[in-house]
Design a protein around this motif. Sequence first.
Motif, short mmCIF file in Angstrom:
data_model
loop_
_atom_site.label_atom_id
_atom_site.label_comp_id
_atom_site.label_asym_id
_atom_site.label_seq_id
_atom_site.Cartn_x
_atom_site.Cartn_y
_atom_site.Cartn_z
N GLU A 1 -10.74 25.29 2.17
CA GLU A 1 -10.54 26.42 3.07
C GLU A 1 -9.51 26.03 4.12
O GLU A 1 -9.26 24.85 4.37
N GLU A 2 -8.92 27.03 4.73
CA GLU A 2 -7.91 26.78 5.76
C GLU A 2 -8.49 25.89 6.87
O GLU A 2 -9.58 26.15 7.39
N GLY A 3 -7.77 24.81 7.20
CA GLY A 3 -8.21 23.89 8.23
C GLY A 3 -9.20 22.84 7.76
O GLY A 3 -9.67 22.02 8.55
N GLY A 4 -9.52 22.85 6.45
CA GLY A 4 -10.48 21.89 5.92
C GLY A 4 -9.89 20.49 5.79
O GLY A 4 -8.68 20.29 5.92
N ASP A 5 -10.76 19.52 5.54
CA ASP A 5 -10.33 18.13 5.41
C ASP A 5 -9.48 17.95 4.16
O ASP A 5 -9.74 18.57 3.10
N ARG A 6 -8.48 17.06 4.27
CA ARG A 6 -7.61 16.72 3.15
C ARG A 6 -7.53 15.20 3.07
O ARG A 6 -7.66 14.51 4.07
N TYR A 7 -7.28 14.71 1.86
CA TYR A 7 -7.35 13.26 1.64
C TYR A 7 -6.13 12.75 0.88
O TYR A 7 -5.61 13.42 -0.01
N LEU B 1 5.91 14.70 -0.44
CA LEU B 1 4.54 14.30 -0.80
C LEU B 1 3.57 15.09 0.06
O LEU B 1 3.76 15.20 1.28
N THR B 2 2.54 15.62 -0.56
CA THR B 2 1.52 16.34 0.19
C THR B 2 0.14 15.96 -0.33
O THR B 2 -0.03 15.68 -1.51
N PRO B 3 -0.87 15.92 0.54
CA PRO B 3 -2.24 15.72 0.07
C PRO B 3 -2.69 16.91 -0.77
O PRO B 3 -2.07 17.99 -0.74
N TYR C 1 0.86 -1.19 0.00
CA TYR C 1 0.00 0.00 0.00
C TYR C 1 0.89 1.23 0.00
O TYR C 1 2.02 1.21 0.50
N ALA C 2 0.38 2.26 -0.63
CA ALA C 2 1.19 3.46 -0.77
C ALA C 2 0.31 4.70 -0.78
O ALA C 2 -0.71 4.73 -1.46
N PRO C 3 0.70 5.71 -0.02
CA PRO C 3 -0.01 6.98 -0.13
C PRO C 3 0.30 7.61 -1.48
O PRO C 3 1.44 7.55 -1.96
N THR C 4 -0.69 8.18 -2.10
CA THR C 4 -0.49 8.90 -3.35
C THR C 4 -1.01 10.31 -3.17
O THR C 4 -2.01 10.53 -2.50
N GLY C 5 -0.34 11.25 -3.77
CA GLY C 5 -0.74 12.65 -3.65
C GLY C 5 0.06 13.48 -4.61
O GLY C 5 0.43 13.02 -5.70
N LEU C 6 0.34 14.71 -4.24
CA LEU C 6 1.16 15.59 -5.06
C LEU C 6 2.62 15.44 -4.63
O LEU C 6 2.98 15.76 -3.49
N TYR D 1 4.95 8.17 4.16
CA TYR D 1 3.91 7.56 4.99
C TYR D 1 3.56 8.44 6.19
O TYR D 1 2.47 8.32 6.75
N ALA D 2 4.46 9.32 6.58
CA ALA D 2 4.19 10.21 7.70
C ALA D 2 3.03 11.15 7.41
O ALA D 2 2.42 11.69 8.34
N GLU D 3 2.71 11.33 6.14
CA GLU D 3 1.60 12.22 5.79
C GLU D 3 0.27 11.72 6.36
O GLU D 3 -0.64 12.50 6.60
N TYR D 4 0.17 10.40 6.58
CA TYR D 4 -1.06 9.87 7.18
C TYR D 4 -1.29 10.42 8.58
O TYR D 4 -2.42 10.43 9.07
N GLU D 5 -0.23 10.80 9.24
CA GLU D 5 -0.33 11.24 10.63
C GLU D 5 -0.60 12.73 10.75
O GLU D 5 -0.79 13.24 11.86
#
Length: 444
Positions: free
Chosen positions: A315-321, A308-310, A161-166, A381-385
């Motif tokens: 908006e500021e503080g909004g949910d990111r995936y 890597l970033t989501p 499994y791998a996080p994917t993003g920008l 993987y730290a981006e999950y945290e």
Amino acid sequence: MTRKLLPLATAVVLAGSLAACSSGGSGGGDADADGTTTLKVAALEGGYGTQMYEDVVAAYAKVNPDVTIELQTSKSIEDEITPGMKAGQYPDLVVLGQGRQAALTETLIKDQALTDLTDVLDATVPGEDVTVGEKLTDGIVGNLNTNPYGDDATYLMPMYYAPTGLVYDQGLFEEKGWTVPQTWDELFALGDAAKAEGISLFTYPTAGYLDSYFFSLLATVGGEDFYEDVMTYAEGVWTTDEATEAIDLTARLLSYAAPTTVGYANEQDFTKNQQQILDRESVFMPNGTWIAGEMADAPRADGFTWGLTPLPALEEGGDRYLTTSVESAWIPAQAKNADAAKEFLAYLYSDEAAAIFADSNAVQPIDGITADLDPELAAFYAEYEEPGVTALVGGFASTAPVEGVNIKATLFDTANSIISGDKTPEQWLADLDTASEKLRAAGE
């Protein structure tokens, strides 16, 4: 630390039939004259390479000398094994996820031509005193990626499994004094700043890499309920304000794309688009953790460091995936040595095998494994945290095939036409609405 992955909708739109429905292979299989078993294993040669498979096979020979493994790897493994499968000659174990253009895995799911692997979860890992299920990250099994028929039966085991993003170059941000954007407004402001210095904001290897981008974006603009509506073809979902916002944001982002993106967005030249990040010609591209290994030998700017970033929040503080890519292992229902294949599959979750895979940047969904990763890979993987970041697992729900309809191609590949000016955002939305409605009808 136990990381929970949140399963959402399913995997994919299915392709045409390959094989007749089968209830299972011969189970115990065929032993050779000397009492050993020859196990045929086929694996996709992806961004992680092939050496890890060769090393795991060699390690297993010491654990179970009564099994001889014939390993077959290829960048187009479907083309290699499909002719034999049509002739009744099946591999015993295949490592190949969903979402590939050939759609072999999806076809076998549709044909109910996979072996039930639920008992593998209760199997003790060879050489250890723990079961496979006890080692796996919570939430990685039991969703429609692993249990494609929506019941308690597992047919696909999650291998990596791998996080994917920008993906981006941290060194470039340090050199320019830039801050990683947290909102879409900040992203476009960065695009203007980069453009002033002759740097493009965005590129992609091929349009297919926009899967991780779009899945995260859909959840960003409408929440997880809207994401699931899109994935399950809810009536009129592409005529909503959320859908329009997603396409408008994407069209605006594509206006910042590198001019060479479309020309290189093919299976032969895609690494040239990836190279733009290393050469600091583009700032971001959608990709996953495998990029570090895939481009390990490529030249790069001084001070280059993978980041890597989501996707940004609205908006500021909004949910990111973070869309989480999960690659799978499965056993054809007509495999001759299903029991031996299951035992080898259980071994692939051993600490010994996991360490071999991790050396090639292939990280398995095993609790605690990220603590021992190379720092560069661990940073992905730290981006999950990160606060406010949620992992998405899944994709489009399966339906009966509809001739001429491929919603993933409509959603992803149209980006090329937006950049070239051959399509407008309004046409994009209309095409998506047409495809989604046809698939909704096919699923009823």
